[in-house]
Design an enzyme around this catalytic site. Sequence first.
Site, PDB file in Angstrom:
ATOM      1  N   ARG A   1       0.846  -1.203   0.000  1.00 17.29           N
ATOM      2  CA  ARG A   1       0.000   0.000   0.000  1.00 17.29           C
ATOM      3  C   ARG A   1       0.875   1.245   0.000  1.00 17.29           C
ATOM      4  NH1 ARG A   1      -4.563   0.350   4.535  1.00 17.29           N
ATOM      5  NH2 ARG A   1      -2.791   1.013   5.796  1.00 17.29           N
TER       6      ARG A   1
ATOM      7  N   LYS B   1      -2.689   6.435   1.185  1.00 18.77           N
ATOM      8  CA  LYS B   1      -2.558   6.952   2.551  1.00 18.77           C
ATOM      9  C   LYS B   1      -1.617   8.155   2.550  1.00 18.77           C
ATOM     10  CE  LYS B   1      -2.321   4.862   7.155  1.00 18.77           C
ATOM     11  NZ  LYS B   1      -3.605   5.251   7.711  1.00 18.77           N
TER      12      LYS B   1
ATOM     13  N   GLU C   1     -16.378   6.036   4.342  1.00 17.43           N
ATOM     14  CA  GLU C   1     -15.510   5.599   5.436  1.00 17.43           C
ATOM     15  C   GLU C   1     -15.977   6.168   6.751  1.00 17.43           C
ATOM     16  OE1 GLU C   1     -11.576   4.476   4.993  1.00 17.43           O
ATOM     17  OE2 GLU C   1     -11.232   5.969   3.452  1.00 17.43           O
TER      18      GLU C   1
HETATM   19  C1  LIG Z   1      -8.797   6.577   6.037  1.00 16.49           C
HETATM   20  C2  LIG Z   1      -8.518   5.237   6.598  1.00 16.49           C
HETATM   21  N1  LIG Z   1      -9.349   4.225   6.290  1.00 16.49           N
HETATM   22  C3  LIG Z   1      -9.144   2.994   6.777  1.00 16.49           C
HETATM   23  C4  LIG Z   1      -8.081   2.705   7.612  1.00 16.49           C
HETATM   24  C5  LIG Z   1      -7.885   1.321   8.115  1.00 16.49           C
HETATM   25  O1  LIG Z   1      -6.844   0.695   7.431  1.00 16.49           O
HETATM   26  P1  LIG Z   1      -5.988  -0.454   8.084  1.00 16.49           P
HETATM   27  O2  LIG Z   1      -6.929  -1.563   8.399  1.00 16.49           O
HETATM   28  O3  LIG Z   1      -5.000  -0.847   7.047  1.00 16.49           O
HETATM   29  O4  LIG Z   1      -5.378   0.116   9.312  1.00 16.49           O
HETATM   30  C6  LIG Z   1      -7.202   3.733   7.973  1.00 16.49           C
HETATM   31  C7  LIG Z   1      -6.091   3.477   8.900  1.00 16.49           C
HETATM   32  O5  LIG Z   1      -5.063   3.043   8.542  1.00 16.49           O
HETATM   33  C8  LIG Z   1      -7.410   5.020   7.449  1.00 16.49           C
HETATM   34  O6  LIG Z   1      -6.574   6.008   7.745  1.00 16.49           O
END
Ligand SMILES: Cc1ncc(COP(=O)(O)O)c(C=O)c1O
Length: 337
Positions: A80, A183, A219
């Site tokens: 990612r 991210k 989200e």
């Molecule tokens: C915007 C957003 N959505 C979802 C997630 C959840 O992702 P993950 O399960 O990889 O931590 C995160 C955190 O990392 C995030 O910042």
Amino acid sequence: METIEWGALGFDYTKTDVNARYSFTGGKWSDMEITADEYIRMHMSASCLHYGIELFEGLKAFRGVDGKVRLFRVEDNARRLQSSAKRLCLPVPTVEMVVEACKEVVRRNERFIPPYGTGASFYLRPVMFGTTVGLGVKPAKDALLIVYGSPVGAYFKTGIKPIMVAIDREQDRAAPRGTGDVKVGGNYAASLMSGEKAHDLGYSNVMYLDAAEHKYIEECGAANFFGIKDGKYITPKSPSVLPSITNMSLRQIARDMGLEVEERHIPVEELETFEECGACGTAAVISPIGKIFDMQTEKVYNYGTEVGKISMELYTRLQDIQYGRAEDKHGWCTIVL
Ligand SMILES: Cc1ncc(COP(=O)(O)O)c(C=O)c1O
């Protein structure tokens, strides 16, 4: 072992012994450098400071029931990170570079890895940014990738319990074909204002709708959304949602439990029909949602004050893998120590 009060830790930065760094200059990556220095010296005209050429990752290492330290799905976080770097026209490190840095930071900071049973874990934060000096808007030719860690406390100190979230239509987090699926820091800066508005009203997270039509769920703060009904695990499919590694894992566990998995548009009105719903991410695994308040229409969706049975089982099964209490049959854990 460090004399840290593990049970009192929150989600804050604690200084550890060392961090790992790679720099990209002259078209190539340096070797990994290990340093105790928490600071960086950077030019005031560095591209990350002006044009937001910055990305990060977040993942955890857990001390298991057997005393071993496991990194959870580190390769998926590395991939990612690569997609975020590509989106920002930054140099793309290899998966191995990121994985090796994470392992090294865990190994060299072993005394900061919380003991089993405290609910605390060791959070790893890879961060990368463009450092090229200039004034014009253009891709960075130079970059720094740093991986550091910090012990963090259990998300739910007194056991998993439902949270309250608020829907906001006045500010969006990410646009279709924007950067919502990677991210990068700008997404989080853009989310602060609505987050503060929700906090002022007593809600812990904002639920974002799709920015084009405000029709579909996207989200839930810095976490993905899922709903449960009729033996199905349903989660939004959208180009502006971050592909959560926790959600990816929960989808697999849901299938293992015999649930059907649907990834599709979820209209806001469908919230009325869910038996359970939750937010999922690295920080808490699952935050069950007890109540959703629509800040503009003032509509309320209630799911009760207890954690739903399916959410609880998903949560327990995932934590059992992370803590080495259940067989890691999908090969998600990397044992580091
Ligand atoms: C915007 C957003 N959505 C979802 C997630 C959840 O992702 P993950 O399960 O990889 O931590 C995160 C955190 O990392 C995030 O910042």
